[in-house]
Design a protein around this motif. Sequence first.
Motif, PDB file in Angstrom:
ATOM      1  N   ARG A  49      37.380  26.684  51.706  1.00 24.76           N
ATOM      2  CA  ARG A  49      36.212  26.691  50.806  1.00 24.76           C
ATOM      3  C   ARG A  49      35.997  28.052  50.134  1.00 24.76           C
ATOM      4  NH1 ARG A  49      33.206  25.354  55.714  1.00 24.76           N
ATOM      5  NH2 ARG A  49      33.112  27.291  56.858  1.00 24.76           N
ATOM      6  N   PHE A  50      36.645  29.104  50.650  1.00 24.68           N
ATOM      7  CA  PHE A  50      36.519  30.432  50.052  1.00 24.68           C
ATOM      8  C   PHE A  50      37.578  30.699  48.985  1.00 24.68           C
ATOM      9  CE2 PHE A  50      34.991  30.910  54.488  1.00 24.68           C
ATOM     10  CZ  PHE A  50      33.654  31.125  54.185  1.00 24.68           C
ATOM     11  N   TRP A  51      38.552  29.818  48.855  1.00 27.26           N
ATOM     12  CA  TRP A  51      39.648  30.001  47.908  1.00 27.26           C
ATOM     13  C   TRP A  51      39.217  29.572  46.514  1.00 27.26           C
ATOM     14  CZ3 TRP A  51      43.755  26.960  51.156  1.00 27.26           C
ATOM     15  CH2 TRP A  51      43.974  27.624  52.351  1.00 27.26           C
ATOM     16  N   ASP A  52      39.810  30.206  45.520  1.00 29.57           N
ATOM     17  CA  ASP A  52      39.596  29.774  44.139  1.00 29.57           C
ATOM     18  C   ASP A  52      40.282  28.424  43.930  1.00 29.57           C
ATOM     19  OD1 ASP A  52      38.175  31.999  43.416  1.00 29.57           O
ATOM     20  OD2 ASP A  52      39.911  33.072  42.616  1.00 29.57           O
ATOM     21  N   ALA A  53      39.845  27.724  42.904  1.00 29.35           N
ATOM     22  CA  ALA A  53      40.489  26.455  42.577  1.00 29.35           C
ATOM     23  C   ALA A  53      41.948  26.716  42.198  1.00 29.35           C
ATOM     24  CB  ALA A  53      39.766  25.794  41.417  1.00 29.35           C
ATOM     25  N   ARG A  54      42.816  25.830  42.651  1.00 26.19           N
ATOM     26  CA  ARG A  54      44.233  25.989  42.340  1.00 26.19           C
ATOM     27  C   ARG A  54      44.478  25.645  40.878  1.00 26.19           C
ATOM     28  NH1 ARG A  54      46.052  22.177  46.741  1.00 26.19           N
ATOM     29  NH2 ARG A  54      44.369  22.744  48.093  1.00 26.19           N
ATOM     30  N   PRO A  55      45.175  26.534  40.159  1.00 29.19           N
ATOM     31  CA  PRO A  55      45.448  26.230  38.753  1.00 29.19           C
ATOM     32  C   PRO A  55      46.500  25.128  38.629  1.00 29.19           C
ATOM     33  CG  PRO A  55      46.540  28.242  39.376  1.00 29.19           C
ATOM     34  CD  PRO A  55      45.714  27.816  40.554  1.00 29.19           C
ATOM     35  N   ARG A  56      46.417  24.403  37.552  1.00 31.21           N
ATOM     36  CA  ARG A  56      47.369  23.330  37.303  1.00 31.21           C
ATOM     37  C   ARG A  56      48.542  23.878  36.510  1.00 31.21           C
ATOM     38  NH1 ARG A  56      48.932  20.131  34.079  1.00 31.21           N
ATOM     39  NH2 ARG A  56      47.866  19.062  32.447  1.00 31.21           N
ATOM     40  N   ILE A  57      49.739  23.647  37.008  1.00 30.73           N
ATOM     41  CA  ILE A  57      50.947  24.088  36.312  1.00 30.73           C
ATOM     42  C   ILE A  57      51.287  23.021  35.277  1.00 30.73           C
ATOM     43  CG2 ILE A  57      53.405  24.610  36.553  1.00 30.73           C
ATOM     44  CD1 ILE A  57      52.781  25.477  39.437  1.00 30.73           C
ATOM     45  N   SER A  58      51.221  23.414  34.005  1.00 26.93           N
ATOM     46  CA  SER A  58      51.469  22.433  32.957  1.00 26.93           C
ATOM     47  C   SER A  58      52.934  22.365  32.553  1.00 26.93           C
ATOM     48  CB  SER A  58      50.610  22.744  31.733  1.00 26.93           C
ATOM     49  OG  SER A  58      50.957  24.003  31.213  1.00 26.93           O
ATOM     50  N   LYS A  59      53.690  23.439  32.782  1.00 20.15           N
ATOM     51  CA  LYS A  59      55.109  23.473  32.403  1.00 20.15           C
ATOM     52  C   LYS A  59      55.944  24.010  33.565  1.00 20.15           C
ATOM     53  CE  LYS A  59      54.090  23.974  27.557  1.00 20.15           C
ATOM     54  NZ  LYS A  59      54.275  24.748  26.345  1.00 20.15           N
ATOM     55  N   LEU A 101      44.346  42.743  28.158  1.00 16.00           N
ATOM     56  CA  LEU A 101      44.711  41.413  28.645  1.00 16.00           C
ATOM     57  C   LEU A 101      44.302  40.303  27.684  1.00 16.00           C
ATOM     58  CD1 LEU A 101      43.654  41.819  32.356  1.00 16.00           C
ATOM     59  CD2 LEU A 101      45.976  41.481  31.534  1.00 16.00           C
ATOM     60  N   MET A 102      45.180  39.309  27.541  1.00 21.16           N
ATOM     61  CA  MET A 102      44.835  38.069  26.846  1.00 21.16           C
ATOM     62  C   MET A 102      44.380  37.025  27.871  1.00 21.16           C
ATOM     63  SD  MET A 102      47.888  37.619  23.995  1.00 21.16           S
ATOM     64  CE  MET A 102      48.794  36.646  25.138  1.00 21.16           C
ATOM     65  N   LEU A 103      44.853  37.168  29.117  1.00 20.04           N
ATOM     66  CA  LEU A 103      44.533  36.217  30.179  1.00 20.04           C
ATOM     67  C   LEU A 103      43.085  36.397  30.626  1.00 20.04           C
ATOM     68  CD1 LEU A 103      47.763  36.676  32.310  1.00 20.04           C
ATOM     69  CD2 LEU A 103      47.220  34.740  30.847  1.00 20.04           C
ATOM     70  N   GLU A 104      42.487  35.298  31.074  1.00 20.81           N
ATOM     71  CA  GLU A 104      41.102  35.354  31.538  1.00 20.81           C
ATOM     72  C   GLU A 104      40.937  34.867  32.974  1.00 20.81           C
ATOM     73  OE1 GLU A 104      38.936  33.116  28.657  1.00 20.81           O
ATOM     74  OE2 GLU A 104      39.390  34.540  27.048  1.00 20.81           O
ATOM     75  N   GLU A 105      41.822  33.976  33.431  1.00 15.16           N
ATOM     76  CA  GLU A 105      41.733  33.433  34.788  1.00 15.16           C
ATOM     77  C   GLU A 105      42.164  34.486  35.808  1.00 15.16           C
ATOM     78  OE1 GLU A 105      40.831  30.268  35.746  1.00 15.16           O
ATOM     79  OE2 GLU A 105      40.287  29.872  33.663  1.00 15.16           O
ATOM     80  N   ARG A 106      41.433  34.569  36.902  1.00 12.63           N
ATOM     81  CA  ARG A 106      41.756  35.569  37.927  1.00 12.63           C
ATOM     82  C   ARG A 106      43.145  35.361  38.525  1.00 12.63           C
ATOM     83  NH1 ARG A 106      36.674  36.221  41.841  1.00 12.63           N
ATOM     84  NH2 ARG A 106      37.639  34.338  42.646  1.00 12.63           N
ATOM     85  N   PHE A 107      43.524  34.097  38.723  1.00 17.03           N
ATOM     86  CA  PHE A 107      44.820  33.798  39.318  1.00 17.03           C
ATOM     87  C   PHE A 107      45.968  34.293  38.441  1.00 17.03           C
ATOM     88  CE2 PHE A 107      48.496  31.009  39.899  1.00 17.03           C
ATOM     89  CZ  PHE A 107      48.734  31.200  41.252  1.00 17.03           C
ATOM     90  N   THR A 108      45.907  34.010  37.152  1.00 15.75           N
ATOM     91  CA  THR A 108      46.997  34.424  36.262  1.00 15.75           C
ATOM     92  C   THR A 108      47.012  35.942  36.053  1.00 15.75           C
ATOM     93  OG1 THR A 108      45.612  33.817  34.369  1.00 15.75           O
ATOM     94  CG2 THR A 108      47.273  32.230  35.069  1.00 15.75           C
ATOM     95  N   ILE A 109      45.842  36.570  36.060  1.00 18.88           N
ATOM     96  CA  ILE A 109      45.795  38.033  35.969  1.00 18.88           C
ATOM     97  C   ILE A 109      46.444  38.635  37.217  1.00 18.88           C
ATOM     98  CG2 ILE A 109      44.265  40.047  35.982  1.00 18.88           C
ATOM     99  CD1 ILE A 109      42.334  38.408  34.223  1.00 18.88           C
ATOM    100  N   THR A 110      46.175  38.043  38.378  1.00 22.33           N
ATOM    101  CA  THR A 110      46.785  38.512  39.620  1.00 22.33           C
ATOM    102  C   THR A 110      48.303  38.339  39.575  1.00 22.33           C
ATOM    103  OG1 THR A 110      44.794  37.951  40.853  1.00 22.33           O
ATOM    104  CG2 THR A 110      46.806  38.232  42.130  1.00 22.33           C
TER     105      THR A 110
END
Length: 165
Positions: A49-59, A101-110
Motif C-alpha cells: 500500500r506504500f508503493w506507487d502505482a505500477r506504470p503500464r508498459i505500452s511498448k 526534464l520532459m518526464l513528469e512521472e516519478r517512476f520514469t524520472i527514477t
Amino acid sequence: MMAPRKWLPTPVLSLLLLLVWLLLVRSYAFGQFVLGGALAILIPLLTHRFWDARPRISKPMMLLRFGLRVLGDIVTANFEVAYLIANPWRNLKPRFIEYPLMLEERFTITLLASTISLTPGTVSANLRMDGKSLLIHALNVDDEQALIEQIRERYERPLKEIYEC
C-alpha cells in the motif's frame, strides 16, 4: 475466501524474496522454505500500500531495445572512462549540468536518473524539489548542450514512449 491477488499482490517479487532468502541462509531445509515463504508473502502484503502505482508498459519491444541500448552504452562508456583514466596527461573537463526534464512521472524520472548513473562517467546527483530538472555530474564534457541532447534522445524520449508519459 480471499482472492490470490489480495494475499499475494506481487507474485514475482515474492518468488524473488524466497530465492534471496534461501541464498542468504545457504540452506534448502524445509524449515527455511517455510520461513522464507512466510516472509515472501508477508513483506509485500504489509508494504504494497506504500508503493506507487505500477506504470503500464505500452511498448514492450521498445523497452527491450532500450535495455539493450543502455547495456551497450554501459560497455562503451566503461572503455571510454578506462581510456581517460589510463591517460593522466589528458585534460579532463568535469562539470555539473542542469538537465531539464520532459518526464513528469516519478517512476520514469527514477529510471532516467538510474540509467544516467549506471553509465560510467556520469552520475545523477540531485532532482530539484519541483521535479523539473536533474543535476548531473559528468567526468568529461566538451559541449554541455550536446550531452543534454544525447541524454534526451537516447534515454528520455524512449522512456516517455515506453511508459506513455
